[in-house]
Enzyme design. Structure first.
Site, PDB file in Angstrom:
ATOM      1  N   LYS A  49      62.330   5.718  -2.797  1.00 29.44           N
ATOM      2  CA  LYS A  49      63.291   5.761  -3.905  1.00 29.44           C
ATOM      3  C   LYS A  49      64.229   6.945  -3.735  1.00 29.44           C
ATOM      4  O   LYS A  49      63.895   7.923  -3.073  1.00 29.44           O
ATOM      5  CB  LYS A  49      62.549   5.840  -5.233  1.00 29.44           C
ATOM      6  CG  LYS A  49      61.634   7.034  -5.321  1.00 29.44           C
ATOM      7  CD  LYS A  49      60.822   7.020  -6.583  1.00 29.44           C
ATOM      8  CE  LYS A  49      60.022   8.297  -6.704  1.00 29.44           C
ATOM      9  NZ  LYS A  49      60.810   9.535  -6.690  1.00 29.44           N
ATOM     10  N   CYS A 101      59.144  12.679 -11.768  1.00 33.87           N
ATOM     11  CA  CYS A 101      58.910  11.341 -11.211  1.00 33.87           C
ATOM     12  C   CYS A 101      57.711  10.632 -11.823  1.00 33.87           C
ATOM     13  O   CYS A 101      57.748   9.416 -12.011  1.00 33.87           O
ATOM     14  CB  CYS A 101      58.820  11.427  -9.699  1.00 33.87           C
ATOM     15  SG  CYS A 101      60.444  11.821  -8.994  1.00 33.87           S
ATOM     16  N   ASP A 119      54.917  10.526  -5.061  1.00 37.56           N
ATOM     17  CA  ASP A 119      55.594  11.593  -4.316  1.00 37.56           C
ATOM     18  C   ASP A 119      54.689  12.729  -3.831  1.00 37.56           C
ATOM     19  O   ASP A 119      55.051  13.907  -3.963  1.00 37.56           O
ATOM     20  CB  ASP A 119      56.735  12.182  -5.168  1.00 37.56           C
ATOM     21  CG  ASP A 119      57.826  11.159  -5.469  1.00 37.56           C
ATOM     22  OD1 ASP A 119      57.695   9.991  -5.054  1.00 37.56           O
ATOM     23  OD2 ASP A 119      58.816  11.529  -6.141  1.00 37.56           O
TER      24      ASP A 119
HETATM   25  C1  VGL Z   1      61.141  14.800  -8.044  1.00 37.38           C
HETATM   26  C2  VGL Z   1      62.876  16.195  -8.543  1.00 37.38           C
HETATM   27  C3  VGL Z   1      63.660  15.599  -7.584  1.00 37.38           C
HETATM   28  C4  VGL Z   1      59.742  14.385  -8.317  1.00 37.38           C
HETATM   29  C5  VGL Z   1      61.917  14.181  -7.080  1.00 37.38           C
HETATM   30  O1  VGL Z   1      59.078  13.806  -7.428  1.00 37.38           O
HETATM   31  O2  VGL Z   1      59.267  14.657  -9.440  1.00 37.38           O
HETATM   32  N1  VGL Z   1      61.635  15.790  -8.775  1.00 37.38           N
HETATM   33  N2  VGL Z   1      63.172  14.585  -6.869  1.00 37.38           N
END
Ligand code: VGL
Ligand code: ZN
Length: 210
Positions: free
Chosen positions: A109, A154, A11
């Protein structure tokens, strides 16, 4: 090159960088580190948080609930976030300075409207698979290294699920940054220790020590 190993870059998207919708403090600092680290790996997978508008994890989708509050959903407790990483937006795009041209796969995702997915392997219902474990196994990967954002969400869920799927797991600690809400960072680090997940620094990985 690390044989039988893959790097999973979690991410590294604009919304998680300073100025983004769900900014992780100092998140941009890891980008050069990840770029360098990735040169050690033939197999590199990127993950991309990829929510439809109105996603169930967005506080805005639940009347009266502020961001960072939690609610009980059918699959368990869910932290509610500011709207982030909406499919096709600039916020969902990869960090501009991320440079891993040899990465071969992107696992998107969180795209089911009613289910979140911190993990790159298993959605928050703990049943629906993304297919990443199969992809890695078919390539002969035995050990995964993880870097990216956020360490306590994540990255943590992906690391724990990778371990549960039978992979050896190394979290590259200094190539991650955390959100740290409600004790999430401390519990992630404890869960790593309990699961036999190794934490190492990028320099150790590059030196071939881990
Ligand atoms: C994430 C919160 C919501 C992450 C993704 O990448 O850690 N955290 N969505
Ligand atoms: Zn998300």
């Amino acid at each position: 090159m690390k044989p039988d190993a893959a790097l999973i870059v979690v991410d590294l998207q604009n919304d998680f960088l300073p100025g983004g919708a769900l900014a992780v403090e100092d998140g941009d600092a890891i980008v050069p580190l990840v770029n360098r680290l990735a040169l050690r790996f033939e197999d590199v997978i990127l993950t991309q948080d990829w929510h439809p508008p109105g996603h169930i994890s967005f506080a805005s989708a639940h009347r009266g609930q502020p961001p960072f509050s939690t609610i009980e959903l059918a699959y368990g407790r869910q932290v509610l976030w500011p709207d982030h990483c909406v499919q096709g937006t600039q916020g969902a795009a990869f960090a501009e300075r991320l440079s891993v041209p040899h990465a071969q796969a992107v696992i998107r995702k969180g795209w089911h409207a009613h289910t979140d997915s911190y993990s790159a392997f298993l959605e928050a219902d703990r049943k629906t698979r993304t297919g990443l474990a199969g992809l890695l196994r078919e390539r002969g990967v035995r050990r995964v290294y993880l870097a990216g954002l956020a360490l306590d969400f994540c990255v943590a869920w992906s690391a724990l699920d990778a371990r549960a799927a039978g992979f050896e797991v190394v979290v590259v600690r200094d190539a991650c940054r955390a959100i740290d809400t409600g004790g999430s960072l401390a519990s992630a680090l404890q869960a790593f220790a309990n699961a036999g997940i190794v934490c190492a620094n990028a320099a150790e990985v590059e030196a071939g020590e881990v």
